[in-house]
Scaffold this active site. Structure first.
Site, mmCIF file in Angstrom:
data_model
loop_
_atom_site.group_PDB
_atom_site.id
_atom_site.type_symbol
_atom_site.label_atom_id
_atom_site.label_comp_id
_atom_site.label_asym_id
_atom_site.label_seq_id
_atom_site.Cartn_x
_atom_site.Cartn_y
_atom_site.Cartn_z
ATOM 1 N N GLY A 142 0.827 -1.205 0.000
ATOM 2 C CA GLY A 142 0.000 0.000 0.000
ATOM 3 C C GLY A 142 0.851 1.239 0.000
ATOM 4 N N ASN A 143 0.255 2.360 0.296
ATOM 5 C CA ASN A 143 1.013 3.603 0.386
ATOM 6 C C ASN A 143 0.457 4.448 1.516
ATOM 7 O OD1 ASN A 143 -1.152 5.334 -0.813
ATOM 8 N ND2 ASN A 143 -0.784 3.963 -2.546
#
Ligand code: CTP
Length: 424
Positions: free
Chosen positions: A215-216
């Site tokens: 993810g980020n």
């Protein structure tokens, strides 16, 4: 560049409610500016405010009586605060103390200021001012969130030196910004009425196994602010929400889409029914090719995860036929060469506008409540905005988008958009 707002206060009746903060003296400057802009200003004060600035100061400026007594009658034996509540075109509470916010959130009306705000159907703008600890306290933040839910416009306090001598967030917004916010409220109300807006926000999470993901750090704050501002201007808003650390605004349709694949499906499905799409989400560029069905166990050996590129969602929308393709705004977060990279993406993805921000420097916009962005069209940079609270960035973005969208719709597009179709 187009970040001027038409002054629209001439003849408007504005009630300024002043509460008991050291910043009360700045309300004098706010009132003076409102008068200069042609507004008819009435001032109401809490008893504590009158300990900082006298009612006489405001009465001398406005040439009108100041309401400070909740039981006061006016010359016609009417209840003064009810009269004002009904006559107001807008109510501005500046400065608003932590106490005032709490009373308004709870619906308590101990004084003339709260009574006017509570009794009126006019839009209410609140400019808080307090110590940084008070502003960031969960109780205050909960009260501010409640006021936003009631539809109040919150003019965020600024970072700066506080009365305590310490530096932090909580200083009353600059009087110039406060008056601009009031002007914008009139200039804008309803300029997205009947317009269907889709906003994507947050980051996607690409599963490795049932518990792990790639993810980020995207918080979704910028996208949420854009959706909220569109809602306040009358749009019907769909928020395609990736993983977000903030609650989506009320009054918008939320479609959860936490993977790139789910987001693609939601956006491709919604885009043909939308007039404007703002793609603020941070879509992960790669996803594990085969997420494990069971939790991967640690066995001491290295783990290789094969990644495949995700589809470019916004580029797909950019290639939709003209009759279903919405007006399209993308984002570009770049560590270098913002203009070249952002305008390159604008062209490659077939966007109308792209919002660029620099990442990786001393200031980190990801997760922050503020952002500094530059908007680009095919002709180059269109804005020169300072660092602003994300909600204010959102308002300015809509000012620009509405203008461009209308021109494009009416066939007077200021410049050809980016796009593979145009060969650009
Ligand atoms: N975007 C998208 N689908 C993707 C990746 C990005 O729709 N798979 C959108 C983003 O929402 C944003 C714009 O494209 O509006 C630019 O995103 P960004 O990640 O900066 O662009 P990339 O094309 O992924 O380029 P980079 O190599 O710089 O990551």
């Amino acid at each position: 560049m187009n970040d001027e707002h038409p002054a629209s206060l001439a003849g408007r009746r504005i009630v300024v409610g002043v509460s008991g903060s050291i910043a009360a003296y700045k309300a004098v400057l706010v009132v003076r500016r409102l008068l200069e802009a042609g507004a008819i200003v009435d001032v109401a004060m809490t008893p504590a405010a009158a300990a900082f600035v006298t009612p006489l100061t405001f009465a001398s400026l406005t040439h009108r009586p100041v309401v400070s007594d909740v039981l006061a009658l006016d010359g016609d034996q009417q209840i003064a605060h009810i009269e004002l509540a009904e006559a107001a075109d807008a109510i501005l509470l500046a400065p608003a103390t932590a106490n005032l916010l709490a009373e308004l959130a709870a619906g308590l009306v101990p004084d003339a200021v709260t009574a006017i705000a509570c009794a009126s159907r006019a839009p209410v703008l609140v400019a808080p001012a307090m110590d940084a600890g008070m502003w960031t306290h969960p109780a205050t933040q909960r009260n501010v969130a409640a006021l936003r839910d009631y539809g109040y416009i919150v003019i965020e306090p600024e970072v700066g030196e506080l009365a305590s001598g310490l530096t932090g967030i909580g200083r009353l917004a600059d009087p110039v910004h406060i008056v601009e916010a009031v002007e914008r409220r009139f200039a804008r109300s309803g300029d997205l009425e009947g317009v269907r807006v889709v906003v994507s926000a947050g980051g996607t999470r690409e599963p490795i196994d049932p518990v792990r993901f790639i993810g980020n750090r995207s918080s979704g704050k910028m996208g949420a602010a854009i959706a909220e501002a569109a809602r306040d201007r009358g749009a019907s808003v769909t928020l395609v929400a990736g993983s977000m650390s903030v609650t989506p605004p009320r009054g918008v349709t939320v479609v959860e889409a936490t993977t790139a694949a789910a987001m693609r499906e939601a956006i491709i499905g919604a885009a043909p029914h939308a007039d404007i799409l703002v793609m603020a989400a941070a879509v992960a560029d790669f996803a594990p090719v085969r997420p494990a069905k069971r939790k991967i166990k640690r066995d001491g050996s290295a783990l290789n995860v094969e990644l495949v590129p995700n589809p470019d969602i916004v580029a797909e929308v950019g290639e939709m036929p003209e009759d279903v393709r919405p007006f399209l705004i993308g984002f570009a977060a770049e560590s270098d060469d913002l203009e070249a990279n952002a305008t390159g993406k604008l062209r490659d993805k077939g966007l109308d506008l792209i919002v660029g921000n620099v990442i990786g420097g001393p200031f980190d916009a990801i997760g922050s409540d503020e952002n500094k962005v530059t908007v680009f069209g095919v002709e180059g940079p269109l804005t020169d905005w300072p660092m602003l609270p994300k909600r204010q960035v959102a308002e300015r973005l809509w000012d620009l988008i509405v203008d461009r969208y209308r021109k494009a719709r009416d066939g007077e597009s200021p410049a050809p958009r980016g796009g593979r179709r145009s060969g650009g």
